[in-house]
Every structure is written in structure tokens, then in C-alpha cells.
Design a protein around this motif. Structure first.
Motif, PDB file in Angstrom:
ATOM      1  N   PHE A   8       0.836  -1.206   0.000  1.00  0.00           N
ATOM      2  CA  PHE A   8       0.000   0.000   0.000  1.00  0.00           C
ATOM      3  C   PHE A   8       0.867   1.252   0.000  1.00  0.00           C
ATOM      4  N   VAL A   9       1.867   1.303   0.857  1.00  0.00           N
ATOM      5  CA  VAL A   9       2.743   2.474   0.939  1.00  0.00           C
ATOM      6  C   VAL A   9       3.505   2.652  -0.375  1.00  0.00           C
TER       7      VAL A   9
ATOM      8  N   PRO B 193       3.884   7.396  -4.333  1.00  0.00           N
ATOM      9  CA  PRO B 193       4.089   8.108  -5.605  1.00  0.00           C
ATOM     10  C   PRO B 193       2.853   8.888  -6.070  1.00  0.00           C
ATOM     11  N   VAL B 194       1.670   8.337  -5.859  1.00  0.00           N
ATOM     12  CA  VAL B 194       0.443   9.038  -6.247  1.00  0.00           C
ATOM     13  C   VAL B 194       0.277  10.300  -5.416  1.00  0.00           C
ATOM     14  N   ALA B 195       0.483  10.200  -4.115  1.00  0.00           N
ATOM     15  CA  ALA B 195       0.357  11.359  -3.231  1.00  0.00           C
ATOM     16  C   ALA B 195       1.405  12.425  -3.566  1.00  0.00           C
TER      17      ALA B 195
ATOM     18  N   GLY C 284       0.375  14.248  -6.830  1.00  0.00           N
ATOM     19  CA  GLY C 284      -0.700  15.216  -6.578  1.00  0.00           C
ATOM     20  C   GLY C 284      -0.192  16.446  -5.863  1.00  0.00           C
ATOM     21  N   SER C 285       0.692  16.246  -4.894  1.00  0.00           N
ATOM     22  CA  SER C 285       1.256  17.386  -4.165  1.00  0.00           C
ATOM     23  C   SER C 285       2.098  18.254  -5.083  1.00  0.00           C
ATOM     24  N   LEU C 286       2.867  17.646  -5.963  1.00  0.00           N
ATOM     25  CA  LEU C 286       3.673  18.425  -6.906  1.00  0.00           C
ATOM     26  C   LEU C 286       2.781  19.210  -7.871  1.00  0.00           C
TER      27      LEU C 286
END
Length: 150
Positions: A16-17, A22-24, A27-29
């Protein structure tokens, strides 16, 4: 048995991590990049970007037409639950809105009576997909009373 369950849980958590980080981060970038480009943007420019230039121009025009504190009648111009009335009410605050109903139902006697009985000058037909429109209440009633009006 308990050791195997612990290992399985740890492996699933690690998976899960490995997939979520990478997805999180992506999105933050993206949000950081948008904030960087919008750092000199005015509030009006931000509203135009988010709501659309036509919508914001119509709201500004309606706001100029309303006297300070003047209430208005509000009609949902699009499909029910399109949320146009919510956005228009928010953008025109602190002016008080009196919801009349949906545009498609304005020919019904109860809604016509409500339009006639209210002593407000303006009717705003709200839509989120299209720009909201401002009508003089009496002119709108005259137009609706014509044989092909409404």
C-alpha cells in the motif's frame, strides 16, 4: 498461524505504501506547481479561472445592478440540483435571495403568483453551466404573460 498473518499484514501495508506514496507525491507536486504559477493572481483572476470568465462577468454585472442590501428572487435555470443557485447565492452574498423555483416550472400558477406577490425588483435566473441572468421582475412577468412568452 499468527506469524503468517503478521507477515501478510506487513507485506500488504508495504505494498500500500509503495503504491500510495508516488500518487500522493504527484498530486502534491501538481498543486505546488499550480500555486507557483498562481502566486501573483488576484482574487478576481482566481474566480475567473475556477468559475469561468462568463460566469464571473455576469455575477459582477448583477452585483453592480443590486443596491446595497437589496434582496432578489432566485430561479434555478438549469436542471434541478445543478447547484447554480448555491454558487450564485454565494457570489452575491450578503444580498438576500428568495428562492422561487425552477425555470421550467415558472408557467405554473403557484410560481407565477409567488413572482407577482414578492415586492422585489430583480429576478436572477441561476445556472452554473451558463452565466446567470438578471431580469427586471415586472418585465419578466410581462414577457411570460405573452402567448409565446416564458
Amino acid at each position: 498461524m499468527s506469524r503468517a498473518a503478521d507477515l501478510l499484514a506487513a507485506a500488504l501495508f508495504a505494498l500500500f505504501v509503495a503504491l500510495a506514496v508516488p500518487v500522493a507525491l504527484g498530486g502534491s507536486l501538481d498543486r505546488a506547481r499550480l500555486a507557483w504559477y498562481a502566486r501573483h493572481e488576484t482574487a478576481l483572476d482566481a474566480r475567473r479561472r475556477c468559475l469561468g470568465a462568463d460566469f464571473v462577468a455576469a455575477i459582477e454585472s448583477i452585483r453592480r445592478a443590486l443596491r446595497p442590501g437589496e434582496p432578489y428572487l432566485l430561479v434555478e435555470g438549469a436542471q434541478p440540483y445543478d447547484s447554480g443557485t448555491y454558487w450564485v447565492r454565494y457570489e452575491l452574498a450578503p444580498h438576500r435571495a428568495v428562492f422561487v423555483g425552477w425555470r421550467r416550472d415558472l408557467h405554473r400558477p403557484a410560481l407565477l403568483r409567488k413572482l407577482r406577490d414578492e415586492d422585489m425588483r430583480w429576478v436572477v435566473i441561476a445556472s452554473f453551466r451558463d452565466a446567470p441572468a438578471l431580469y427586471d421582475r415586472r418585465a419578466l412577468l410581462r414577457e411570460m404573460s405573452r402567448p409565446n412568452g416564458g
